[in-house]
Design a protein around this motif. Structure first.
Motif, mmCIF file in Angstrom:
data_model
loop_
_atom_site.group_PDB
_atom_site.id
_atom_site.type_symbol
_atom_site.label_atom_id
_atom_site.label_comp_id
_atom_site.label_asym_id
_atom_site.label_seq_id
_atom_site.Cartn_x
_atom_site.Cartn_y
_atom_site.Cartn_z
ATOM 1 N N LEU A 88 41.455 -27.527 124.850
ATOM 2 C CA LEU A 88 40.835 -26.101 125.000
ATOM 3 C C LEU A 88 39.353 -26.850 125.773
ATOM 4 O O LEU A 88 38.721 -27.694 125.156
ATOM 5 C CB LEU A 88 40.524 -25.671 123.699
ATOM 6 C CG LEU A 88 39.554 -24.475 123.820
ATOM 7 C CD1 LEU A 88 40.243 -23.172 124.742
ATOM 8 C CD2 LEU A 88 39.310 -23.808 122.515
ATOM 9 N N ARG A 89 39.343 -26.055 126.893
ATOM 10 C CA ARG A 89 37.935 -26.443 127.535
ATOM 11 C C ARG A 89 37.279 -25.106 127.395
ATOM 12 O O ARG A 89 37.602 -24.236 128.009
ATOM 13 C CB ARG A 89 37.952 -26.776 128.996
ATOM 14 C CG ARG A 89 38.679 -28.312 129.164
ATOM 15 C CD ARG A 89 39.646 -28.523 130.211
ATOM 16 N NE ARG A 89 40.888 -27.936 130.275
ATOM 17 C CZ ARG A 89 42.004 -28.672 130.075
ATOM 18 N NH1 ARG A 89 41.889 -30.144 130.048
ATOM 19 N NH2 ARG A 89 43.227 -28.231 129.889
ATOM 20 N N ILE A 90 35.986 -25.052 126.785
ATOM 21 C CA ILE A 90 35.321 -23.693 126.680
ATOM 22 C C ILE A 90 33.625 -24.105 126.902
ATOM 23 O O ILE A 90 33.310 -25.410 126.466
ATOM 24 C CB ILE A 90 35.601 -23.195 125.345
ATOM 25 C CG1 ILE A 90 34.759 -21.759 125.164
ATOM 26 C CG2 ILE A 90 34.936 -24.065 124.114
ATOM 27 C CD1 ILE A 90 35.385 -21.082 124.115
ATOM 28 N N GLN A 96 43.182 -17.528 138.422
ATOM 29 C CA GLN A 96 44.273 -18.600 138.212
ATOM 30 C C GLN A 96 43.707 -19.943 138.164
ATOM 31 O O GLN A 96 42.718 -20.311 138.859
ATOM 32 C CB GLN A 96 45.491 -18.545 139.269
ATOM 33 C CG GLN A 96 46.180 -17.070 139.300
ATOM 34 C CD GLN A 96 46.622 -16.933 140.584
ATOM 35 O OE1 GLN A 96 46.119 -16.697 141.632
ATOM 36 N NE2 GLN A 96 47.848 -16.789 140.636
ATOM 37 N N GLU A 97 44.397 -20.882 137.404
ATOM 38 C CA GLU A 97 43.899 -22.106 137.182
ATOM 39 C C GLU A 97 43.739 -22.931 138.557
ATOM 40 O O GLU A 97 42.848 -23.720 139.105
ATOM 41 C CB GLU A 97 44.696 -22.888 136.437
ATOM 42 C CG GLU A 97 44.297 -23.020 134.694
ATOM 43 C CD GLU A 97 45.156 -23.922 134.097
ATOM 44 O OE1 GLU A 97 46.394 -24.009 134.192
ATOM 45 O OE2 GLU A 97 44.512 -24.608 133.117
ATOM 46 N N SER A 98 44.862 -22.744 139.516
ATOM 47 C CA SER A 98 44.966 -23.515 140.720
ATOM 48 C C SER A 98 43.663 -23.169 141.781
ATOM 49 O O SER A 98 43.125 -23.944 142.417
ATOM 50 C CB SER A 98 46.146 -23.277 141.471
ATOM 51 O OG SER A 98 46.425 -21.925 141.707
ATOM 52 N N VAL A 152 47.943 -29.633 142.639
ATOM 53 C CA VAL A 152 48.756 -30.169 141.858
ATOM 54 C C VAL A 152 47.910 -30.413 140.275
ATOM 55 O O VAL A 152 47.206 -31.220 140.311
ATOM 56 C CB VAL A 152 49.242 -31.477 142.299
ATOM 57 C CG1 VAL A 152 50.235 -31.847 141.572
ATOM 58 C CG2 VAL A 152 49.674 -31.421 143.849
ATOM 59 N N ASP A 153 48.495 -29.670 139.244
ATOM 60 C CA ASP A 153 47.833 -29.800 138.099
ATOM 61 C C ASP A 153 48.955 -30.593 137.285
ATOM 62 O O ASP A 153 49.816 -29.969 136.734
ATOM 63 C CB ASP A 153 47.583 -28.373 137.561
ATOM 64 C CG ASP A 153 46.715 -28.421 136.071
ATOM 65 O OD1 ASP A 153 46.966 -29.542 135.500
ATOM 66 O OD2 ASP A 153 46.385 -27.372 135.893
ATOM 67 N N VAL A 154 48.457 -31.743 136.975
ATOM 68 C CA VAL A 154 49.548 -32.428 136.143
ATOM 69 C C VAL A 154 48.947 -32.379 134.570
ATOM 70 O O VAL A 154 47.877 -33.127 134.441
ATOM 71 C CB VAL A 154 49.899 -33.977 136.351
ATOM 72 C CG1 VAL A 154 50.813 -34.444 135.550
ATOM 73 C CG2 VAL A 154 50.005 -34.037 137.934
ATOM 74 N N GLN A 183 51.746 -31.046 129.300
ATOM 75 C CA GLN A 183 53.111 -30.582 128.905
ATOM 76 C C GLN A 183 53.884 -30.097 130.086
ATOM 77 O O GLN A 183 55.062 -29.779 130.082
ATOM 78 C CB GLN A 183 53.013 -29.652 127.731
ATOM 79 C CG GLN A 183 52.619 -30.449 126.713
ATOM 80 C CD GLN A 183 52.543 -29.523 125.057
ATOM 81 O OE1 GLN A 183 53.271 -28.660 125.406
ATOM 82 N NE2 GLN A 183 52.182 -29.985 124.170
ATOM 83 N N LYS A 184 53.032 -29.447 131.134
ATOM 84 C CA LYS A 184 53.409 -28.933 132.379
ATOM 85 C C LYS A 184 52.894 -29.375 133.459
ATOM 86 O O LYS A 184 51.729 -29.801 133.454
ATOM 87 C CB LYS A 184 53.412 -27.423 132.339
ATOM 88 C CG LYS A 184 52.234 -26.975 131.924
ATOM 89 C CD LYS A 184 51.582 -26.123 133.344
ATOM 90 C CE LYS A 184 50.593 -25.541 133.196
ATOM 91 N NZ LYS A 184 49.278 -26.479 133.292
ATOM 92 N N THR A 185 53.537 -29.284 134.716
ATOM 93 C CA THR A 185 52.779 -29.826 135.840
ATOM 94 C C THR A 185 52.947 -28.393 136.809
ATOM 95 O O THR A 185 54.209 -28.055 136.874
ATOM 96 C CB THR A 185 53.785 -30.783 136.378
ATOM 97 O OG1 THR A 185 53.363 -31.941 135.585
ATOM 98 C CG2 THR A 185 53.173 -31.094 137.929
HETATM 99 MG MG LIG Z 1 46.062 -27.652 132.026
#
Ligand SMILES: [Mg+2]
Ligand SMILES: Nc1ncnc2c1ncn2[C@@H]1O[C@H](COP(=O)(O)OP(=O)(O)OP(=O)(O)O)[C@@H](O)[C@H]1O
Length: 672
Positions: free
Chosen positions: A108-110, A315-317, A332-334, A337-339
């Protein structure tokens, strides 16, 4: 307690305080001033009026395109902000009172939007059992489903063969071929190694639970003794809410976990009292491929339960692009657990280009463990089901693995196992190609040995929302009727005066741009309108998308192929060219030495020859602005908070309570 003991305790407390202050200084934390009174938003009254009006559909469309326009404006503003090398922050925006939340499957980044860096903590909670004698439950971390199928072993071996083939076929920078090292060579050595006890007491402690806290968060949760009566939950799994049929897997339970973890972080780490959240706003980063219902629930939790006064969901991207100072990039977000891969252009994420692959850094760790076991891993009691062992394995991967073709042969390494109530043990081990093979599994995911799982997800279209009468379906069907009537009008007036063309040349460009966006809308419209009709009537884009769905969903696409596919889904050659020129890698999963050159080489080799001629320079950016790529998206969220063009995107608590989900569609800076 004696006087001396008391003094010692005081000294310890002071040390803690000093450490805390130092950490805050490093994160660039500024003390907030007195909370301001938030004025009733002017947008809200506008929204109220607009709700009263009957032409809601048309307005929604207009609002949404306004939001998209504002995304483009933001990206422009952002660029100029970066040119000035300092983000322009209008005075009236009290960024000190904005909390940016970037929830990950592992971390978690906060932090406050004014902080230079966010706080990071393991995104995990341990909850005390309600009754004695309850069975202990722990969400899996490195373990996952689909690994123990009869075909898993064979698939893994096949994947590894492909990895070895790729390693062998690529030359080193001096032009020579790499000499492969067999696992057997390392194994012979590792098998004879005896671990050494460095210290009989590790001085590591399990989390103290003698006062029976109801819950523990982050590192404290990770270090809770397995004999204590606590369940362990990771509320996000592969980027989505971790809903499952086991204990604590209901939607309500997962939301409660998120609320507890975030409230704890806000209260204890950011030092904001929860009752003051009414003075605060929140920027929530969501994955590029999101489940609408889940986003709605989380927004509701933040606004209604936690009491933030307003929220922006982004959105994160797009935030990652903002955080790197780029307006357009293939992001590209690696993660752990997901990419996820997606093309962002002028602050807008193209929906068709979004792909989410169900693997990430934790799969590389597990693969590395398997390879090390093959090579006679000397810590023989190591189990991936054991939480502390998993942490050690992640650390070993981060330390030893690389993507540098020039590192070859066998090397000797050592590591320490330091667990609570155990001695510190030093292990020596010899490793060869394992360190390169494991990260390469990201490019040949068959090597993960995952069978029978959905490995690739594309953004699903909205299936309609009962809470939102003017949802995408409604808009598209009304838009379609309008389009049809305007097309017939166009046909009627096709003989225009010649002067008209020159006059509207810039408009023409705008229309093409809008047309591109319409392709996105067009799918579900076409889907809705042509269901049961001749497939040849469907737009070609829809067909391409459908075939992509069937082609990829059960298959794990390699990282480079996913990038190429995502770029190929962009509507124009010009956009594709832009994307090839700027591939932005964020998240922690590809933080390996040599990753930048490695990925660049693979994209260059695999891109269509026509583009190889068109694109001057394929640029892969793995350390944007010299920043930790795990924090780039958070940073982008913080930058967003500062832009005055963002101000129209705030969704206020009152609006949410009155109009619910439709506000998300209207305010989102992306096609909801
Ligand atoms: Mg992430
Ligand atoms: N130096 C490093 N080298 C290699 N991998 C690393 C390094 N540092 C972190 N990682 C890996 O990065 C992953 C965590 O990345 P990140 O913080 O982006 O994930 P997340 O956002 O929590 O998860 P997700 O995006 O999957 O929801 C972990 O697998 C971790 O082992």
């Amino acid at each position: 307690m004696t006087q001396a003991e008391r003094e010692q305790e005081n000294e310890k407390e002071k040390d803690k305080e000093r450490e805390k202050d130092k950490e805050k200084e490093q994160r660039g934390v500024k003390r907030p001033v007195v909370p301001p009174v938030i004025p009733e938003p002017s947008q809200e009254s506008a929204a109220l009026q607009s709700a009263a009006l009957q032409s809601a559909a048309l307005q929604s469309a207009a609002l949404q395109s306004a939001a998209l326009q504002s995304a483009a404006l933001q990206s422009a503003a952002l660029q100029s902000a970066f040119v000035l090398s300092e983000v322009y922050c209008p005075k009236q925006i009290q960024t000190n009172f904005i909390v940016v939340i970037n929830p990950g499957s592992q971390t978690l980044r906060i932090g406050r939007a004014t902080d230079t860096l966010p706080l990071t903590l393991p995104h995990v909670i341990a909850r005390r059992h309600k009754q004695p004698g309850q069975t202990r439950y722990e969400d899996a971390w490195l373990k996952r489903e689909g690994l123990n199928r009869p075909e898993s072993g064979e698939q893994r071996q096949n994947g590894l063969k492909m990895v070895d083939q790729a390693i062998w076929s690529k030359k080193m920078s001096n032009g020579a071929r790499r000499t492969p090292v067999s696992a057997e060579q390392a194994r012979v050595y590792n098998r004879q190694i005896r671990p050494a006890v460095l210290d009989p007491n590790s001085r590591q402690k399990w989390t103290n639970t003698s006062h029976q806290p109801e819950y523990l968060i982050g590192d404290e949760a990770l270090h809770v003794n397995p004999t204590d009566c606590y369940n362990l939950h990771w509320p996000i799994c592969r980027g989505q809410l971790n809903i499952h049929s086991g204990a604590g897997g209901s939607l309500t339970a997962v939301l409660a976990d998120l609320e507890t973890i975030w409230s704890h972080a806000i209260q204890k780490l950011l030092e904001v009292s929860l009752k003051d959240l009414k003075y605060y706003r929140c920027i929530l980063l969501i994955p590029d491929i999101y489940i609408r219902q889940h986003v709605k629930e989380v927004v509701n939790m933040l606004l209604v339960k936690m009491g933030f006064s307003a929220i922006i969901v982004h959105q994160e991207s797009v935030c990652a692009a903002f955080g790197s100072g780029l307006s357009s990039a293939c992001v590209v977000d690696v993660g752990d657990q997901k990419t996820s891969v997606c093309c962002v252009e002028d602050g807008v994420s193209h929906r068709n280009s979004r792909l989410c692959l169900s693997y990430g850094g934790s799969d590389v760790t597990r693969c590395f463990f398997w390879l090390m076991q093959r090579a006679g891993f000397p810590y023989r009691e190591c189990r991936i089901a054991n939480r502390l062992d998993s942490m050690l394995l992640q650390q070993l991967k981060e330390t030893f693995c690389h993507l540098d073709q020039d590192i070859c042969g066998l090397q000797d390494h050592e590591f320490r196992a330091r667990f609570p109530e155990s001695p510190v043990i030093l292990y020596q081990l010899r490793l060869g190609d394992e360190k390169l093979q494991a990260p390469m599994a990201l490019f040949y995911p068959a090597a993960f040995g995952i069978v029978g799982q959905k490995m690739t997800t594309l953004q699903q279209r909205s299936h309609g929302d009962p809470e939102d009468p003017h949802d995408e379906h409604y808009l598209l069907s009304t838009q379609s009727k309008q389009d049809q009537s305007s097309k017939s009008m166009e046909r009627k007036s096709s003989s225009k005066p010649s002067g008209f063309e020159g006059e509207s040349s810039s408009q023409g460009a705008e229309q093409t741009e809008r047309g591109n966006q319409d392709i996105e809308h067009g799918h579900s419209q076409a889907e809705a309108l042509t269901s049961g009709a001749d497939p040849e009537d469907m737009p070609s884009v829809l067909l391409a998308r459908k075939s992509a769905m069937t082609q990829f969903e059960g298959k794990a696409l390699g990282l480079d192929k996913a990038i190429l596919h995502s770029i190929d889904c962009c509507a124009s050659d010009e956009t594709k060219r832009k994307m090839y020129s700027s591939v932005l890698v964020v998240g922690g999963g590809l933080l390996f030495h040599g990753a930048q050159e490695f990925l660049q080489h693979r994209i260059l080799n695999k891109m269509p020859p026509s583009f190889r001629r068109m694109v001057e320079n394929v640029e892969v950016i793995t350390r944007p602005k010299d920043m930790d790529p795990r924090l780039t998206a958070w940073k982008g969220g913080a930058v967003l908070a500062c832009l005055d063009t963002t101000q129209e995107l705030w969704l206020h608590q009152g609006e949410w309570q009155r109009f619910g989900a439709r506000m998300l569609r209207e305010r989102a800076a992306f096609v909801w």
